[in-house]
Write a protein that holds these residues in place. Structure first.
Motif, short mmCIF file in Angstrom:
data_model
loop_
_atom_site.label_atom_id
_atom_site.label_comp_id
_atom_site.label_asym_id
_atom_site.label_seq_id
_atom_site.Cartn_x
_atom_site.Cartn_y
_atom_site.Cartn_z
N PRO A 82 31.19 -0.13 -27.65
CA PRO A 82 32.35 0.34 -28.39
C PRO A 82 31.94 1.40 -29.41
N PRO A 83 32.84 2.30 -29.79
CA PRO A 83 32.49 3.29 -30.81
C PRO A 83 32.23 2.61 -32.15
N ASP A 84 31.38 3.24 -32.96
CA ASP A 84 31.06 2.70 -34.28
C ASP A 84 32.33 2.59 -35.13
N ARG A 85 32.37 1.53 -35.92
CA ARG A 85 33.47 1.37 -36.86
C ARG A 85 32.90 1.19 -38.26
N PRO A 86 33.51 1.80 -39.25
CA PRO A 86 33.02 1.64 -40.63
C PRO A 86 33.35 0.25 -41.15
N THR A 87 32.43 -0.68 -40.95
CA THR A 87 32.63 -2.06 -41.40
C THR A 87 31.43 -2.48 -42.22
N PRO A 88 31.58 -3.55 -43.00
CA PRO A 88 30.44 -4.04 -43.78
C PRO A 88 29.27 -4.51 -42.91
N ALA A 89 29.57 -4.86 -41.65
CA ALA A 89 28.51 -5.37 -40.77
C ALA A 89 28.56 -4.62 -39.44
N PRO A 90 27.94 -3.46 -39.34
CA PRO A 90 27.94 -2.71 -38.09
C PRO A 90 27.23 -3.49 -36.99
N LEU A 91 27.69 -3.29 -35.76
CA LEU A 91 27.15 -4.03 -34.63
C LEU A 91 26.61 -3.08 -33.58
N SER A 92 25.75 -3.62 -32.75
CA SER A 92 25.28 -2.96 -31.54
C SER A 92 24.75 -4.05 -30.63
N ARG A 93 24.60 -3.74 -29.36
CA ARG A 93 24.03 -4.73 -28.47
C ARG A 93 22.61 -5.10 -28.90
N ASP A 94 21.86 -4.12 -29.37
CA ASP A 94 20.48 -4.42 -29.80
C ASP A 94 20.48 -5.41 -30.96
N ARG A 95 21.38 -5.26 -31.92
CA ARG A 95 21.43 -6.19 -33.05
C ARG A 95 21.86 -7.58 -32.58
N ILE A 96 22.82 -7.63 -31.67
CA ILE A 96 23.28 -8.92 -31.15
C ILE A 96 22.15 -9.63 -30.41
N VAL A 97 21.46 -8.90 -29.56
CA VAL A 97 20.36 -9.49 -28.78
C VAL A 97 19.22 -9.91 -29.70
N GLY A 98 18.91 -9.10 -30.69
CA GLY A 98 17.85 -9.46 -31.63
C GLY A 98 18.16 -10.76 -32.35
N ALA A 99 19.41 -10.93 -32.78
CA ALA A 99 19.80 -12.16 -33.47
C ALA A 99 19.71 -13.36 -32.53
N ALA A 100 20.13 -13.18 -31.28
CA ALA A 100 20.07 -14.28 -30.31
C ALA A 100 18.63 -14.68 -30.02
N ILE A 101 17.75 -13.70 -29.91
CA ILE A 101 16.34 -14.00 -29.64
C ILE A 101 15.72 -14.75 -30.81
N ARG A 102 16.06 -14.36 -32.03
CA ARG A 102 15.52 -15.09 -33.19
C ARG A 102 15.98 -16.54 -33.18
N LEU A 103 17.24 -16.78 -32.85
CA LEU A 103 17.74 -18.16 -32.76
C LEU A 103 16.99 -18.93 -31.68
N ALA A 104 16.83 -18.32 -30.52
CA ALA A 104 16.16 -19.00 -29.41
C ALA A 104 14.69 -19.26 -29.72
N ASP A 105 14.02 -18.29 -30.37
CA ASP A 105 12.61 -18.49 -30.72
C ASP A 105 12.43 -19.66 -31.68
N GLU A 106 13.38 -19.83 -32.58
CA GLU A 106 13.26 -20.88 -33.59
C GLU A 106 13.67 -22.25 -33.05
N ASP A 107 14.75 -22.30 -32.28
CA ASP A 107 15.32 -23.61 -31.91
C ASP A 107 15.66 -23.76 -30.44
N GLY A 108 15.24 -22.86 -29.58
CA GLY A 108 15.49 -22.99 -28.16
C GLY A 108 16.84 -22.43 -27.73
#
Length: 226
Positions: A9-35
């Motif tokens: 999706p196009p960038d939106r001026p929000t307090p928390a910008p998103l991208s697939r890379d940021r989403i995937v990075g957060a998911a990997i951190r969760l999985a690395d810590e707790d499966g």
């Protein structure tokens, strides 16, 4: 259209910008810590400080998220080397190291093919490294090495998880169950197995992995044209 082909999706001026890379990075951190059980769209959204519905602009299902996570780890696997044997050894070693860094990765490899760009780039490197041996040998050789790595890595990860679950490392487990085995072997019902346990080699995981891989590569080499 697969997730790899859909534009973000196009960038939106929000307090928390998103991208697939940021989403995937957060998911990997969760999985690395707790499966993998710790990974859900809701939990990933919470880590990123957004509502879960915002993630659906970037992916449609949790399965797509898992595909993206696997492909991100494949970016860490870069087979290289001079000659087919070094390339296949590099593939095996790099895949094993990645699974040790991300234990959940072992649960997701070995099934249906993964088609993300990092996975395809790794596959291209392996195929190019085996270009000179012919497809009739290269295809089953790659499949055999991948099957060996998946099986070996899953066993290692299962043992690591068992140690955490039971609180017993290998030596403690042997001390607990060794007397039972000795009593059982003393009956004489399992002479061949008793000889293996008592007198056979007991390599550490690194040595066992290398030895098994050498057996496999030696078998492949025996079939290569001279």
């Amino acid at each position: 259209m697969l997730v790899w082909e859909r534009p973000e999706p196009p960038d939106r001026p929000t307090p928390a910008p998103l991208s697939r890379d940021r989403i995937v990075g957060a998911a990997i951190r969760l999985a690395d810590e707790d499966g993998l059980e710790a990974v859900s769209l809701r939990k990933v959204a919470a880590v990123l400080g957004v509502g879960p519905m915002r993630l659906y602009g970037y992916l449609a299902t949790k399965e797509e998220l898992l595909d993206l996570m696997v492909d991100a780890v494949h970016a860490e696997i870069r087979p290289s080397g001079d000659g087919w044997r070094e390339v296949l050894r590099s593939l095996a070693d790099a895949t094993r190291r990645a699974a040790h860094r991300h234990e959940w990765f072992a649960d997701l490899i070995g099934g249906r093919p993964h088609l993300g760009p990092h996975t395809l780039a790794g596959g291209e490197a392996v195929a190019a490294g085996l270009d000179g041996v012919g497809l009739d040998l290269a295809v089953p050789a790659i499949a055999a090495v991948n099957a060996y790595v998946v099986g070996a890595v899953r066993r290692e990860i299962t043992e690591r998880r068992a140690e955490r679950t039971t609180g017993m490392d290998k030596e403690q487990w042997q001390a607990a169950y060794g007397p039972y085995l000795m009593r059982t072997f003393a009956t004489g019902r399992y002479p061949a197995l008793a000889a293996v346990v008592r007198d056979g080699p007991h390599p550490d995981p690194d040595e066992a992995f290398r030895t098994g891989l050498d057996f496999l590569l030696d078998g492949i080499e025996a079939r290569t044209p001279r």
